[in-house]
Motif scaffolding. Structure first.
Motif, PDB file in Angstrom:
ATOM      1  N   VAL A  62      69.990  48.926  31.679  1.00 39.40           N
ATOM      2  CA  VAL A  62      69.063  49.056  30.559  1.00 39.40           C
ATOM      3  C   VAL A  62      67.647  49.095  31.115  1.00 39.40           C
ATOM      4  O   VAL A  62      67.322  48.415  32.083  1.00 39.40           O
ATOM      5  N   TRP A  63      66.802  49.926  30.509  1.00 37.63           N
ATOM      6  CA  TRP A  63      65.433  50.123  30.971  1.00 37.63           C
ATOM      7  C   TRP A  63      64.504  49.787  29.813  1.00 37.63           C
ATOM      8  O   TRP A  63      64.511  50.471  28.795  1.00 37.63           O
ATOM      9  N   LEU A  64      63.732  48.735  29.982  1.00 35.89           N
ATOM     10  CA  LEU A  64      62.795  48.287  28.959  1.00 35.89           C
ATOM     11  C   LEU A  64      61.408  48.804  29.301  1.00 35.89           C
ATOM     12  O   LEU A  64      60.794  48.378  30.280  1.00 35.89           O
ATOM     13  N   VAL A  65      60.932  49.757  28.486  1.00 38.42           N
ATOM     14  CA  VAL A  65      59.656  50.428  28.748  1.00 38.42           C
ATOM     15  C   VAL A  65      58.672  50.081  27.634  1.00 38.42           C
ATOM     16  O   VAL A  65      58.894  50.467  26.476  1.00 38.42           O
ATOM     17  N   PRO A  66      57.581  49.377  27.921  1.00 37.49           N
ATOM     18  CA  PRO A  66      56.588  49.060  26.886  1.00 37.49           C
ATOM     19  C   PRO A  66      55.877  50.319  26.389  1.00 37.49           C
ATOM     20  O   PRO A  66      55.600  51.235  27.163  1.00 37.49           O
ATOM     21  N   GLU A  67      55.600  50.362  25.098  1.00 38.22           N
ATOM     22  CA  GLU A  67      54.889  51.507  24.535  1.00 38.22           C
ATOM     23  C   GLU A  67      53.404  51.457  24.876  1.00 38.22           C
ATOM     24  O   GLU A  67      52.803  52.478  25.200  1.00 38.22           O
ATOM     25  N   ASN A  68      52.829  50.291  24.789  1.00 40.69           N
ATOM     26  CA  ASN A  68      51.397  50.136  25.082  1.00 40.69           C
ATOM     27  C   ASN A  68      51.203  49.838  26.563  1.00 40.69           C
ATOM     28  O   ASN A  68      51.730  48.847  27.084  1.00 40.69           O
ATOM     29  N   GLN A  69      50.451  50.705  27.230  1.00 38.09           N
ATOM     30  CA  GLN A  69      50.196  50.548  28.660  1.00 38.09           C
ATOM     31  C   GLN A  69      48.695  50.679  28.931  1.00 38.09           C
ATOM     32  O   GLN A  69      48.208  51.728  29.360  1.00 38.09           O
ATOM     33  N   PRO A  70      47.931  49.618  28.675  1.00 33.46           N
ATOM     34  CA  PRO A  70      46.483  49.681  28.878  1.00 33.46           C
ATOM     35  C   PRO A  70      46.127  49.848  30.350  1.00 33.46           C
ATOM     36  O   PRO A  70      46.861  49.414  31.238  1.00 33.46           O
ATOM     37  N   SER A  71      45.034  50.512  30.578  1.00 36.60           N
ATOM     38  CA  SER A  71      44.602  50.774  31.955  1.00 36.60           C
ATOM     39  C   SER A  71      43.929  49.557  32.583  1.00 36.60           C
ATOM     40  O   SER A  71      43.869  49.447  33.803  1.00 36.60           O
ATOM     41  N   VAL A  72      43.433  48.653  31.757  1.00 35.21           N
ATOM     42  CA  VAL A  72      42.742  47.460  32.275  1.00 35.21           C
ATOM     43  C   VAL A  72      43.591  46.235  31.954  1.00 35.21           C
ATOM     44  O   VAL A  72      43.890  45.961  30.791  1.00 35.21           O
ATOM     45  N   TRP A  73      43.973  45.508  32.976  1.00 40.64           N
ATOM     46  CA  TRP A  73      44.760  44.299  32.796  1.00 40.64           C
ATOM     47  C   TRP A  73      44.537  43.394  34.005  1.00 40.64           C
ATOM     48  O   TRP A  73      44.094  43.828  35.070  1.00 40.64           O
ATOM     49  N   ASP A  74      44.875  42.127  33.838  1.00 41.28           N
ATOM     50  CA  ASP A  74      44.644  41.159  34.909  1.00 41.28           C
ATOM     51  C   ASP A  74      45.938  40.525  35.404  1.00 41.28           C
ATOM     52  O   ASP A  74      46.063  40.231  36.589  1.00 41.28           O
ATOM     53  N   GLU A  75      46.896  40.343  34.510  1.00 45.31           N
ATOM     54  CA  GLU A  75      48.158  39.690  34.889  1.00 45.31           C
ATOM     55  C   GLU A  75      49.279  40.160  33.986  1.00 45.31           C
ATOM     56  O   GLU A  75      49.078  40.360  32.786  1.00 45.31           O
ATOM     57  N   ILE A  76      50.466  40.341  34.579  1.00 42.23           N
ATOM     58  CA  ILE A  76      51.644  40.771  33.830  1.00 42.23           C
ATOM     59  C   ILE A  76      52.800  39.815  34.130  1.00 42.23           C
ATOM     60  O   ILE A  76      53.064  39.491  35.297  1.00 42.23           O
ATOM     61  N   THR A  77      53.479  39.393  33.075  1.00 45.86           N
ATOM     62  CA  THR A  77      54.640  38.510  33.220  1.00 45.86           C
ATOM     63  C   THR A  77      55.771  38.999  32.317  1.00 45.86           C
ATOM     64  O   THR A  77      55.556  39.252  31.131  1.00 45.86           O
TER      65      THR A  77
END
Length: 242
Positions: free
Chosen positions: A11-26
Motif C-alpha cells: 500500500v502506498w500512502l501519498v499525501p495530497e498537500n505537499q508544501p514546499s516549505v517545511w521543517d519536520e516530517i513525522t
C-alpha cells in the motif's frame, strides 16, 4: 482518507498537500487496538531519515522524500488502523494528513450451488447458495442474464444475502444467474445455469403449437382414410342371389 488493500500486497500512502516549505516530517500509526507508534522521522531536508524498526511494520516500510509518501510492503490484517503524517512548518504550525487503512483477505471465486429445485406445472422454484471460504466482511449481489458471461444488459436483482430464492418458467430465457462476492479491496464471481437444475416433466401441454396442429392433422387424415376404406369395403360386397 479511506484506503483498502488486500493481504500480502503493498500500500502506498501519498499525501495530497505537499508544501514546499517545511521543517519536520513525522509518520505515525495508531492500530485498531489503540496502540500508537512512530514510523518515520525527518528533521529537515538535509537530515537522515530515521526509521523505527521496533514498530510492527519493521523494515517493510519505505519513505519517499520527494512526495513524502509512505510505502508498506506485505501488509497483513494487523496493520489495519490510522496512519498520520505530521508536517511542521518553520513557523511551528503542524498540518496532519490521516489515512484510514483497512486490510482485507482476498475474495476467492465463490461456490455457487442449487440447494433445491422443484419443477411443477411448467414452473420451477430454486434456492441458490453462494459461499466464499476463509474470507470475512463479504457482501453479495446477484444478477441474471442470457449467457455465462455477465453483460451490461443483465438485470440486477434485489437483496445482498448469500442465498437467493427464484422462480423460472419452462420458457424463460434469462436463466443464467451470477453471484458477485466482494469486500472493499477485491471481488469474485460465479455463474450457474438454473434451467439445467430444473427438470420439467414432459406433458402433452408442453407440445408446441406446430406439433399440436400436426398431430390433429394426422388424426383427421387417419379418420378420413379409415372412413374411405370402410365405404369401399361395404360398397364392394354384392348381395347373394338364390
Amino acid at each position: 482518507m479511506e484506503v483498502a488493500v488486500v493481504t500480502e500486497e503493498s500500500v502506498w500512502l501519498v499525501p495530497e498537500n505537499q508544501p514546499s516549505v517545511w521543517d519536520e516530517i513525522t509518520w505515525r500509526m495508531r492500530l485498531s487496538s489503540g496502540v500508537q507508534y512512530w514510523i518515520v522521522e525527518l528533521a529537515n531536508r538535509d537530515s537522515r531519515v530515521e526509521l523505527n524498526t521496533a514498530s510492527p511494520l519493521g523494515r517493510r516500510v519505505t519513505f519517499h522524500p520527494k512526495n513524502f509518501s509512505l510505502q508498506i510492503e506485505l501488509v497483513n490484517k494487523s496493520d489495519s488502523g490510522n496512519y498520520f503524517m505530521d508536517m511542521t512548518s518553520p513557523f511551528g504550525t503542524t498540518h496532519t494528513t490521516c489515512f484510514r487503512v483497512s486490510v482485507f483477505d482476498r475474495v476467492r471465486q465463490p461456490k455457487l450451488t442449487a440447494l433445491s429445485a422443484h419443477a411443477e406445472l411448467r414452473r420451477c422454484n430454486v434456492t441458490l447458495s453462494c459461499q466464499v471460504q476463509d474470507t470475512d466482511r463479504v457482501a453479495y449481489s446477484w444478477s441474471r442474464g442470457a449467457s455465462w458471461s455477465p453483460a451490461t444488459g443483465d438485470q440486477q436483482l434485489p437483496g445482498h444475502q448469500s442465498q437467493l430464492q427464484l422462480e423460472i418458467t419452462e420458457g424463460s430465457k434469462d436463466t443464467f444467474y451470477h453471484c458477485n462476492a466482494s469486500n472493499a479491496a477485491s471481488w469474485g464471481m460465479a455463474t450457474i445455469h438454473v434451467k439445467t437444475v430444473c427438470r420439467f416433466p414432459a406433458t402433452a401441454s408442453s407440445l408446441s403449437y406446430c406439433q399440436t396442429k400436426g398431430l390433429i392433422l394426422l388424426l383427421v387424415l387417419g379418420l378420413l382414410i379409415t372412413g374411405t376404406v370402410a365405404v369401399h369395403v361395404v360398397a364392394g360386397k354384392q348381395p347373394k342371389r338364390d
